[in-house]
Design an enzyme around this catalytic site. Structure first.
Site, PDB file in Angstrom:
ATOM      1  N   VAL A 108       0.830  -1.203   0.000  1.00 17.29           N
ATOM      2  CA  VAL A 108       0.000   0.000   0.000  1.00 17.29           C
ATOM      3  C   VAL A 108       0.870   1.260   0.000  1.00 17.29           C
ATOM      4  CG1 VAL A 108      -1.723   1.302   1.312  1.00 17.29           C
ATOM      5  CG2 VAL A 108      -1.928  -1.184   1.091  1.00 17.29           C
ATOM      6  N   TYR A 109       1.962   1.221   0.749  1.00 16.21           N
ATOM      7  CA  TYR A 109       2.902   2.353   0.759  1.00 16.21           C
ATOM      8  C   TYR A 109       3.460   2.578  -0.644  1.00 16.21           C
ATOM      9  CZ  TYR A 109       7.005   5.142   2.089  1.00 16.21           C
ATOM     10  OH  TYR A 109       7.967   6.119   2.195  1.00 16.21           O
ATOM     11  N   GLU A 110       3.842   1.486  -1.310  1.00 12.55           N
ATOM     12  CA  GLU A 110       4.397   1.601  -2.655  1.00 12.55           C
ATOM     13  C   GLU A 110       3.392   2.219  -3.617  1.00 12.55           C
ATOM     14  OE1 GLU A 110       5.363  -2.439  -3.499  1.00 12.55           O
ATOM     15  OE2 GLU A 110       6.707  -2.583  -1.760  1.00 12.55           O
ATOM     16  N   SER A 153       0.810   4.192  -3.004  1.00  7.07           N
ATOM     17  CA  SER A 153       0.552   5.609  -2.715  1.00  7.07           C
ATOM     18  C   SER A 153       1.719   6.485  -3.126  1.00  7.07           C
ATOM     19  CB  SER A 153       0.230   5.788  -1.230  1.00  7.07           C
ATOM     20  OG  SER A 153       1.311   5.369  -0.408  1.00  7.07           O
ATOM     21  N   LYS A 154       2.940   6.006  -2.913  1.00 10.00           N
ATOM     22  CA  LYS A 154       4.108   6.796  -3.280  1.00 10.00           C
ATOM     23  C   LYS A 154       4.289   6.850  -4.797  1.00 10.00           C
ATOM     24  CE  LYS A 154       5.880   8.422   0.521  1.00 10.00           C
ATOM     25  NZ  LYS A 154       6.078   9.879   0.716  1.00 10.00           N
TER      26      LYS A 154
END
Length: 249
Positions: free
Chosen positions: A151-153, A155-156
Site C-alpha cells: 500500500v505504501y508503494e 501511494s508513493k
C-alpha cells in the site's frame, strides 16, 4: 579550462534568511531536515498533524503549525509566507492492506501532497517574487521499487507520477515562479524503519547539498540502480506527457 569567475558561479548557495515549511517535521527525516536548514541560516516552520511540542527545541522548528489532511486550504495564510515548502509527511501501513489502510495511505501519502502542490502553485502565481519559491516533494525510492509494503508503494508511486505529470506540463512562465524538486530517498534509520541503512542527518545534508547545486531530481540512496533508473523513468514520463498534452491542444 574554466576561468576563476566561472568556478565562483558554481559554488553552492544556502538558504540563509529564507522561510522553510516542512510537513512531517516531527518525524526522523523532518527533524534532520530542520537541523540542516537551521544550520544553513533558514527560519523553519514545522507543520504537524499532532500537537506541537510545548518545549522549545533549539534544533527544532522556530514555530509550529497544526494542520489536517483534507483541510489544506486552511494553510493558505501560512503558505504565503514560505519561500520553500517541503512535503515530507506520510505513513507506512507496512503489511496492512485493508480498505482503511489503502484509503488512509492514499489520502496522506499522495492526495494531500497533491492538493498542497496546487495551492502553493496558485500562491506563487498570485504573489510573484524576485527569487522563485520552491516546493520539494518526498516520493521516496518506493516510487520505482518494492518497499516491503504494497500500500505504501502504491501511494508513493501515485504521488511520484502526479508530480512527474505536473512537472512535464507546466507552462514556462510558471516555472519561473515556482521550482519543483522531487526527493527520491532510500532507506534511512527511523522509528518506522530501525534497520534502515542510512543516517537521517546525513540524508538531510545530502538533500540540501544537491538542491543548492540546482538539481530538480534529488536522489540519495545506497542503491546504484536508482541513480540509473529514476532519471530514465522521469524522462519517459515527461516525453509521454508532453506528446499527449500537445495532441490535446
Amino acid at each position: 579550462m574554466p576561468q576563476a569567475g566561472g568556478m565562483d558561479q558554481l559554488k553552492p548557495t544556502t538558504y540563509q534568511n529564507r522561510c522553510i515549511g516542512i510537513t512531517g517535521a516531527s518525524g526522523t527525516l523532518g527533524g534532520a531536515l530542520t537541523r540542516s536548514f537551521r544550520a544553513s541560516g533558514a527560519e523553519v516552520v514545522g507543520l504537524t498533524h499532532s500537537s506541537p511540542p510545548q518545549i522549545k527545541d533549539d534544533e527544532g522548528p522556530h514555530r509550529w503549525i497544526s494542520w489536517q489532511c483534507g483541510d489544506e486550504s486552511a494553510l493558505d495564510g501560512d503558505l504565503v509566507q514560505l519561500d520553500v515548502l517541503v512535503l515530507n509527511h506520510g505513513i507506512n501501513p507496512k503489511g496492512g492492506q485493508s480498505l482503511e489502510d489503502v484509503n488512509r495511505a492514499l489520502e496522506i501519502n499522495a492526495l494531500s501532497s497533491w492538493r498542497l502542490l496546487q495551492r502553493f502553485e496558485e500562491i506563487s502565481r498570485c504573489e510573484v517574487r524576485d527569487t522563485p519559491r520552491e516546493i520539494w516533494i518526498n516520493t521516496s525510492e518506493a516510487e520505482i521499487q518494492p518497499a516491503v509494503s504494497p500500500v505504501y508503494e502504491i501511494s508513493k508511486r501515485l504521488l511520484g507520477e502526479l508530480v512527474s505529470l505536473r512537472g512535464a506540463t507546466r507552462p514556462a512562465a510558471e516555472r519561473q515562479h515556482l521550482v519543483i524538486r522531487k526527493l527520491v530517498l532510500g532507506p534511512f534509520r527511523s522509528d518506522l524503519n530501525p534497520i534502515g541503512i542510512m543516517n537521517a542527518n546525513w540524508v538531510a545534508n545530502q538533500v540540501l547539498n544537491q538542491a543548492s547545486w540546482g538539481l530538480r531530481l534529488i536522489i540519495v540512496t545506497p542503491n546504484p540502480l536508482t541513480y540509473l533508473l529514476m532519471p530514465i523513468t522521469e524522462l519517459g514520463r515527461r516525453i509521454y506527457s508532453q506528446l499527449l498534452n500537445r495532441r490535446d491542444r
